[in-house]
Design a protein around this motif. Structure first.
Motif, PDB file in Angstrom:
ATOM      1  N   PRO A  37       0.816  -1.221   0.000  1.00 45.56           N
ATOM      2  CA  PRO A  37       0.000   0.000   0.000  1.00 45.56           C
ATOM      3  C   PRO A  37       0.846   1.266   0.000  1.00 45.56           C
ATOM      4  O   PRO A  37       0.433   2.298  -0.519  1.00 45.56           O
ATOM      5  N   SER A  40       1.402   2.700  -3.398  1.00 47.06           N
ATOM      6  CA  SER A  40       0.208   3.055  -4.164  1.00 47.06           C
ATOM      7  C   SER A  40       0.307   4.446  -4.760  1.00 47.06           C
ATOM      8  O   SER A  40       0.581   5.417  -4.057  1.00 47.06           O
ATOM      9  N   ALA A  42      -2.240   6.139  -5.985  1.00 48.53           N
ATOM     10  CA  ALA A  42      -3.369   6.918  -5.472  1.00 48.53           C
ATOM     11  C   ALA A  42      -3.096   7.384  -4.047  1.00 48.53           C
ATOM     12  O   ALA A  42      -3.413   8.523  -3.680  1.00 48.53           O
ATOM     13  N   LEU A  43      -2.497   6.509  -3.223  1.00 48.93           N
ATOM     14  CA  LEU A  43      -2.217   6.871  -1.839  1.00 48.93           C
ATOM     15  C   LEU A  43      -1.200   8.006  -1.766  1.00 48.93           C
ATOM     16  O   LEU A  43      -1.353   8.964  -1.006  1.00 48.93           O
ATOM     17  N   SER A 153     -13.767   5.645 -13.178  1.00 48.77           N
ATOM     18  CA  SER A 153     -14.584   4.723 -12.390  1.00 48.77           C
ATOM     19  C   SER A 153     -15.750   4.157 -13.186  1.00 48.77           C
ATOM     20  O   SER A 153     -16.313   3.127 -12.821  1.00 48.77           O
ATOM     21  N   LEU A 182      -1.654  -0.511 -11.058  1.00 52.72           N
ATOM     22  CA  LEU A 182      -1.135   0.852 -10.956  1.00 52.72           C
ATOM     23  C   LEU A 182      -1.838   1.793 -11.929  1.00 52.72           C
ATOM     24  O   LEU A 182      -2.089   2.959 -11.614  1.00 52.72           O
ATOM     25  N   GLN A 185      -4.999   2.867 -10.393  1.00 50.65           N
ATOM     26  CA  GLN A 185      -4.774   3.923  -9.416  1.00 50.65           C
ATOM     27  C   GLN A 185      -4.523   5.256 -10.107  1.00 50.65           C
ATOM     28  O   GLN A 185      -4.976   6.308  -9.652  1.00 50.65           O
ATOM     29  N   GLN A 188      -7.749   6.804 -10.925  1.00 53.38           N
ATOM     30  CA  GLN A 188      -8.352   7.475  -9.775  1.00 53.38           C
ATOM     31  C   GLN A 188      -7.758   8.868  -9.592  1.00 53.38           C
ATOM     32  O   GLN A 188      -8.464   9.825  -9.266  1.00 53.38           O
TER      33      GLN A 188
END
Length: 531
Positions: A37, A40, A42-43, A153, A182, A185, A188
């Motif tokens: 994580p 990530s 997105a993170l 999405s 990836l 992500q 996103q």
């Protein structure tokens, strides 16, 4: 990789460590290790998606992370222009080349955009979809490629990511699986940016003529929409100011986005990881503004049972944003001047000099030179604050294209927030929006579009759904016996009061709008109206 020349400005990148440039940290990949994580995309990007970072830097950071995770030599990110069904490179580790434009179906990347499937090429020399023109122009040798669609999405392809030359020689099935995670992500991240509204195939606003003939998606800073010449001039100053600690003075009508520009200066500066602290001079009584800025010592006044920091100390290491700077009381202006000049101050009731490690950004809708002429504002403070002046244009001066993109952006934002499916903004609604002069600027447009999104029927915003009010421009009605300009028996105070009441009536009791038209602050208007 295959290319077609474009007129867009150059955007080659020599693999900068963009996450580091943005203040982001992700763990370095280890061979054979699954992404955690912490890896990530997105993170890592999440803290910056609501901030006005330069989108080029954010997108470079996304590509850098994926290229590192997949151990590729280079990478290119294309965005889709949904209306023209073309691809535009926005990140390319190709310092030798300007922007790349591809049609859907053209080359490997265009094929992926058209078909929505991952394409892995283990040997470019034997794949007929590969066009060697690019390698011939740059001297780079592409041996293997992994190209994948980036979806939103809803499953629509909004971009394409292309990785070149696997470190192990070829991309394998495990690489494809990790790349798709990836890429998801990355989708996103793109969907959360302010350029997303331009990437869809069917947006709610139908553009034609010059509006549709744009050279690809237009963007500069995230969450700031508009690429008109007037805004480009603003962005140029923001970029220059961001790399310094110089004091900035932002001037513009109410609702033009002064705070967004102030935040853009901060988050693109070396102080980005430190506090951004706002003081709004219109929300506080004059007696409390000094305490709000500088804090107080214990015993400074009744009820001060402990020492308290002010906003200047709270902003230590970061940026202090003083909104409605023109409302500062004259006695306090001298104390702020000391902060700007010497970076020193004392708390209310204190004697200890405190050092202020801050960058100051001020904003106002007021005509400060006129206030100086009236004796309401210090000239030395004005020039000390105006080291870097930024003048924000009103919405009516930004042109048709900016307004339409803002409409698109706000429809997308509030349709998601209120879970409404908005298919279209009708021609009649667009005509009404384009004919309106928006005295409340972007804030008025935003509130108008949110209301229309909530109230429209059938997923179509029509002219009747727009809560636009055409207000009279302060032509006050006078009774025969009312105050008259030039009456020698009339005091100046009486004439001023009559004019204020007439403007307030024209604004339908809206004190903020009346204050804007009168060229004074809301606190000043409240004082003049009295109890």
């Amino acid at each position: 990789m295959d290319t077609k020349s474009s007129t867009r400005p150059a955007s080659g990148f020599a693999r900068p460590r963009a996450w580091a440039n943005l203040g982001l940290v992700t763990s370095e990949p280890k061979p054979g290790r699954e992404p955690s994580p912490r890896d990530s995309v997105a993170l890592a990007a999440a803290p910056f998606l609501t901030r006005g970072v330069e989108l080029d830097a954010l997108l470079v950071a996304v590509v850098d992370t994926i290229v590192d995770r997949l151990a590729a030599e280079r990478g290119t990110l294309y965005l889709v222009d949904g209306r023209t069904r073309t691809l535009y490179s926005v990140v390319a580790h190709l310092p030798e080349l300007a922007r790349i434009r591809l049609d859907f179906g053209q080359g490997v990347a265009g094929t992926v955009a058209a078909e929505g499937k991952v394409v892995s090429v283990s040997n470019t020399a034997t794949d007929p979809r590969f066009d060697a023109t690019f390698d011939q122009r740059t001297g780079f040798t592409t041996r293997s490629m992994l190209t994948m669609p980036i979806r939103d999405s809803g499953g629509e392809v909004i971009g394409v990511l292309q990785l070149l030359n696997a470190a192990r020689g070829q991309f394998n099935a495990e690489d494809e699986q990790r790349a798709m995670v990836l890429a998801g992500q990355a989708g996103q991240v793109l969907e959360a940016t302010s350029l997303y509204a331009e990437l869809r195939a069917r947006g709610p606003v139908e553009l034609d003529g010059d509006d549709a003939a744009r050279p690809g998606p237009s963007y500069t800073f995230n969450q700031i929409v508009g690429e008109s010449p007037a805004m480009q001039a603003v962005y140029a100053v923001v970029r220059k100011a961001a790399g310094t600690d110089a004091t900035v003075l932002i001037n513009g009508e109410s609702g033009t986005g002064k705070e967004l520009i102030a935040r853009a200066v901060h988050v693109n500066s070396p102080r980005r990881d430190q506090p951004f602290v706002k003081v709004d001079c219109t929300t506080l009584p004059e007696a409390l503004i000094e305490n709000e800025l500088f804090g107080h010592e214990r015993g400074a006044f009744t009820g001060a049972d402990r020492s308290t920091q002010g906003k200047v100390e709270a902003a230590s290491g970061g940026t202090l944003f003083i909104d409605e700077f023109g409302e500062l009381p004259l006695p306090l202006q001298a104390k702020l001047l000391r902060v700007l000049q010497d970076h020193e101050f004392e708390r209310v009731g204190g004697t200890e000099t405190i050092r202020a490690d801050i960058r100051v950004i001020c904003a106002t809708h007021r005509d400060l030179p006129a206030m100086i002429d009236r004796g309401d504002f210090r000239e030395d403070l004005y020039y000390r604050a105006r080291v870097v002046p930024i003048v924000l244009p009103p919405l009516r001066e930004r042109g048709r294209a900016d307004l339409l993109r803002l409409v698109e952006h706000f429809v997308d934002r509030y349709a998601k927030r209120h879970e409404r499916s908005i298919r279209r903004v009708s021609e009649a609604a667009l005509a009404r929006l384009l004919a309106h002069d928006f005295p409340g600027n972007i804030r008025e447009l935003e509130n108008c579009i949110e209301s229309a999104v909530v109230l429209c029927d059938g997923g179509v915003i029509d002219a009747d759904d727009l809560p636009l009010v055409v207000r009279p421009r302060a032509h006050a009605k006078r009774s025969p016996g009312g105050p008259q300009l030039g009456d020698p028996e009339l005091t100046l105070a009486e004439l001023e009061r009559a004019h204020i009441e007439a403007v307030l009536e024209a604004c339908q009791g809206n004190q903020s709008e009346a204050a804007r038209r009168l060229g004074i602050g809301r606190n000043t208007l409240a004082r003049k109206l009295g109890p």
